[in-house]
Structures are given as C-alpha cells and as structure tokens.
Design an enzyme around this catalytic site. Structure first.
Site, mmCIF file in Angstrom:
data_model
loop_
_atom_site.group_PDB
_atom_site.id
_atom_site.type_symbol
_atom_site.label_atom_id
_atom_site.label_comp_id
_atom_site.label_asym_id
_atom_site.label_seq_id
_atom_site.Cartn_x
_atom_site.Cartn_y
_atom_site.Cartn_z
ATOM 1 N N LYS A 23 -0.667 9.308 8.898
ATOM 2 C CA LYS A 23 0.791 9.397 9.106
ATOM 3 C C LYS A 23 1.509 9.902 7.858
ATOM 4 O O LYS A 23 2.359 10.765 7.942
ATOM 5 C CB LYS A 23 1.396 8.028 9.475
ATOM 6 C CG LYS A 23 0.963 7.480 10.801
ATOM 7 C CD LYS A 23 1.800 6.268 11.199
ATOM 8 C CE LYS A 23 1.719 5.113 10.218
ATOM 9 N NZ LYS A 23 0.401 4.479 10.114
ATOM 10 N N ARG A 98 7.725 -0.986 13.721
ATOM 11 C CA ARG A 98 6.405 -1.593 13.609
ATOM 12 C C ARG A 98 6.238 -2.707 14.642
ATOM 13 O O ARG A 98 5.151 -3.251 14.796
ATOM 14 C CB ARG A 98 6.364 -2.163 12.215
ATOM 15 C CG ARG A 98 5.095 -2.338 11.463
ATOM 16 C CD ARG A 98 4.344 -1.110 11.116
ATOM 17 N NE ARG A 98 3.465 -1.348 10.009
ATOM 18 C CZ ARG A 98 3.472 -0.664 8.880
ATOM 19 N NH1 ARG A 98 4.315 0.324 8.720
ATOM 20 N NH2 ARG A 98 2.626 -0.949 7.923
ATOM 21 N N ARG A 135 -8.880 6.015 0.173
ATOM 22 C CA ARG A 135 -7.513 6.507 -0.112
ATOM 23 C C ARG A 135 -7.064 6.146 -1.526
ATOM 24 O O ARG A 135 -7.276 5.040 -1.998
ATOM 25 C CB ARG A 135 -6.544 5.899 0.900
ATOM 26 C CG ARG A 135 -5.087 6.196 0.581
ATOM 27 C CD ARG A 135 -4.208 6.001 1.763
ATOM 28 N NE ARG A 135 -4.086 4.612 2.204
ATOM 29 C CZ ARG A 135 -3.452 4.247 3.309
ATOM 30 N NH1 ARG A 135 -2.913 5.164 4.091
ATOM 31 N NH2 ARG A 135 -3.377 2.972 3.649
ATOM 32 N N ARG A 167 -3.988 1.585 -3.591
ATOM 33 C CA ARG A 167 -2.889 0.680 -3.231
ATOM 34 C C ARG A 167 -3.338 -0.772 -3.308
ATOM 35 O O ARG A 167 -4.464 -1.091 -2.937
ATOM 36 C CB ARG A 167 -2.410 0.991 -1.804
ATOM 37 C CG ARG A 167 -1.391 2.087 -1.745
ATOM 38 C CD ARG A 167 -1.098 2.539 -0.336
ATOM 39 N NE ARG A 167 -0.834 1.474 0.622
ATOM 40 C CZ ARG A 167 -0.340 1.682 1.834
ATOM 41 N NH1 ARG A 167 -0.042 2.909 2.219
ATOM 42 N NH2 ARG A 167 -0.148 0.694 2.657
ATOM 43 N N ARG A 178 -4.029 -5.860 8.311
ATOM 44 C CA ARG A 178 -3.049 -4.864 8.755
ATOM 45 C C ARG A 178 -3.474 -4.229 10.074
ATOM 46 O O ARG A 178 -2.642 -3.943 10.927
ATOM 47 C CB ARG A 178 -2.846 -3.805 7.672
ATOM 48 C CG ARG A 178 -1.950 -4.327 6.561
ATOM 49 C CD ARG A 178 -2.224 -3.651 5.235
ATOM 50 N NE ARG A 178 -1.928 -2.233 5.265
ATOM 51 C CZ ARG A 178 -2.576 -1.329 4.528
ATOM 52 N NH1 ARG A 178 -3.558 -1.697 3.739
ATOM 53 N NH2 ARG A 178 -2.222 -0.075 4.586
HETATM 54 P P1 AMP Z 1 2.628 1.159 5.132
HETATM 55 O O1 AMP Z 1 2.689 1.984 3.891
HETATM 56 O O2 AMP Z 1 3.432 1.752 6.256
HETATM 57 O O3 AMP Z 1 1.212 0.846 5.553
HETATM 58 O O4 AMP Z 1 3.326 -0.244 4.795
HETATM 59 C C1 AMP Z 1 2.803 -1.096 3.800
HETATM 60 C C2 AMP Z 1 3.293 -2.510 4.039
HETATM 61 O O5 AMP Z 1 4.710 -2.550 3.960
HETATM 62 C C3 AMP Z 1 2.963 -3.098 5.402
HETATM 63 O O6 AMP Z 1 1.655 -3.643 5.458
HETATM 64 C C4 AMP Z 1 4.048 -4.147 5.551
HETATM 65 O O7 AMP Z 1 3.767 -5.283 4.762
HETATM 66 C C5 AMP Z 1 5.250 -3.447 4.931
HETATM 67 N N1 AMP Z 1 6.010 -2.651 5.926
HETATM 68 C C6 AMP Z 1 6.195 -1.302 5.940
HETATM 69 N N2 AMP Z 1 6.943 -0.934 6.989
HETATM 70 C C7 AMP Z 1 7.249 -2.070 7.658
HETATM 71 C C8 AMP Z 1 7.990 -2.361 8.843
HETATM 72 N N3 AMP Z 1 8.576 -1.388 9.564
HETATM 73 N N4 AMP Z 1 8.077 -3.652 9.222
HETATM 74 C C9 AMP Z 1 7.502 -4.657 8.523
HETATM 75 N N5 AMP Z 1 6.781 -4.454 7.412
HETATM 76 C C10 AMP Z 1 6.651 -3.181 6.974
#
Ligand code: AMP
Length: 227
Positions: A23, A98, A135, A167, A178
């Site tokens: 993504k 999400r 990654r 990360r 996740r």
């Molecule tokens: P991502 O980079 O999209 O994988 O997001 C990393 C982390 O940020 C996730 O595992 C959540 O802890 C938090 N996060 C990001 N976007 C959201 C969202 N829309 N709702 C809730 N938590 C989020």
C-alpha cells in the site's frame, strides 16, 4: 459534484490491504500520478511519535504492540487532514479506514465530496509475512526499501539522506498481531464497501510496476465512468 480543473481529474481514493501488501509504495506512486496528497495515517503517527507530540506519546505503545489507535483519535486526525487546502482536489488514504466505525465516520465527513473508489490490494498472508520481514523504511521521510531493493548507500535514504531502519512494529510478534487485527477489524470493510459498489480488487503480487499498472487501469476506469 466531481470536477476536472487541472491536468488530472479530482479523485478520492482509499487503498486497503494487509500490512505488507504494498500500500505505502503504491500509494506514493498513485498520489504523484493523480497529483493528490498521499495521506498515510501510519506515517502521520510515526512522525508524531518521533517528534514526541502528545499524540505521539499516546500512540507509541499501542503501535509497538501492534494494536489499533482509537477510532476517535484517528477520525479527528483524518478529518483535519483531508480538509487542508492541498486536498481540495482529492486525496489518497492509506491505512485509513481501518475499522467499520472509521468507514462510517469517513462517509459522514466526506458527505459533500464522497469517495470515488476503494481498492483492495490482495496479497496472501504468507507473501506479506516475508515482505514485512525484509522491509526497511527511512526514519525521516518514510520512503520504503527492502533487503532485495536497498538504498544505493547502505542505510541512507536515496530520497532525503535520512537513516534507513526496520520499523519498531515490524517484529514478528507485532506483525502477527497486526495481521490478526486486519482480519478481525479491517477485513469487514470489504463487504462494507462492496455493498456500496465502491470496491475493486487488485492483485498485489508481481513487480511494483506491474501492480501500479493494474491499479491505474482500475482507477482510470472508475474516474472515466464517473465523468
Ligand atoms: P501502518 O503504517 O498503516 O501499518 O500503521 C502502523 C500502526 O499505526 C498500526 O499498527 C496502528 O497501531 C496505527 N494506525 C495507523 N492507522 C491507523 C488507523 N486508521 N486506526 C488505528 N490505528 C492506526
């Protein structure tokens, strides 16, 4: 009403998909192609954590554990962001919504200029697990690399010269949490958007160029049909 004022049409998109589906990489390319801001809630949270803002302090532990930040907090952040001037011609949301509650909230806050399309980037779980373990990201600008396509100079971002790292939440345990959260909380958005005739599935396997071409075809078809 949608309108076409510049070289590219207005477009409002959501990119869904498992962690590691590509993504972030594809959203950055699509945002450039359609000339709209790439709004990654994960990147926004990571910046807040790095800067030690009140939001960042609240989010860090939750993120490191692989859990979701509260809907209320996330909806507030996104509502503010999509109403900034650079998003007047559209936006590309990556990592939001999400949960179905976030999907419902997005519907409410975009009632005047609704979503054009939700793309689900489909990549099987065993493939994303491998991708995530490889990654690496720039700790400054968020550019994405992998062990198989690293930056030119070791650990130094090609885009901004920042430090390239793994990360904090890409540990095996957090990744599994996740992926479980994706299945439990995010996957229900697929029927949610399917019912609204907004969903299109795109195969996320293959080279980044191949996937990008598929995404453009799907999005262009929708934008053309909309007029
Ligand atoms: P991502 O980079 O999209 O994988 O997001 C990393 C982390 O940020 C996730 O595992 C959540 O802890 C938090 N996060 C990001 N976007 C959201 C969202 N829309 N709702 C809730 N938590 C989020």
């Amino acid at each position: 009403m949608s309108q076409t004022t510049g070289a590219t049409p207005d477009v409002r998109l959501v990119l869904l998909g498992r962690q590691g589906a590509g993504k972030g990489t594809q959203a950055a390319r699509l945002a450039e192609a359609y000339d709209v801001p790439h709004i990654s809630t994960g990147d926004m949270l990571r910046v807040a954590v790095k800067e030690g803002t009140p939001l960042g302090r609240k989010a860090k532990e939750i993120m490191d554990a692989g859990h979701l930040v509260s809907d209320e907090l996330m909806v507030g952040i996104v509502n503010e962001r999509i109403h900034l001037p650079d998003a007047a011609r559209g936006w590309l949301l990556d990592g939001f919504p999400r949960t179905v509650a976030q999907g419902e909230a997005l519907e409410a806050i975009t009632a005047d200029l609704p979503l054009d399309l939700v793309v689900n980037l489909e990549v099987p779980e065993d493939v994303v697990l491998k991708r995530i373990s490889e990654r690496r990201v720039c700790s400054t600008c968020g550019a994405i690399y992998s062990l198989s396509s690293p930056p030119t100079n070791p650990w130094t971002c090609d885009v901004c010269g920042g430090r390239v790292v793994q990360r904090d939440d890409d540990t095996e345990e957090a990744v599994r949490k996740r992926l479980d959260a994706y299945t439990a909380d995010t996957a229900p958005l697929l029927p949610f958007y399917g019912e609204r005739k907004l969903l299109v599935e795109v195969d996320g396997e293959g080279s980044p160029d191949e996937v990008f071409a598929r995404l453009r075809t799907a999005i262009d078809a929708r934008v053309t049909a909309r007029g």
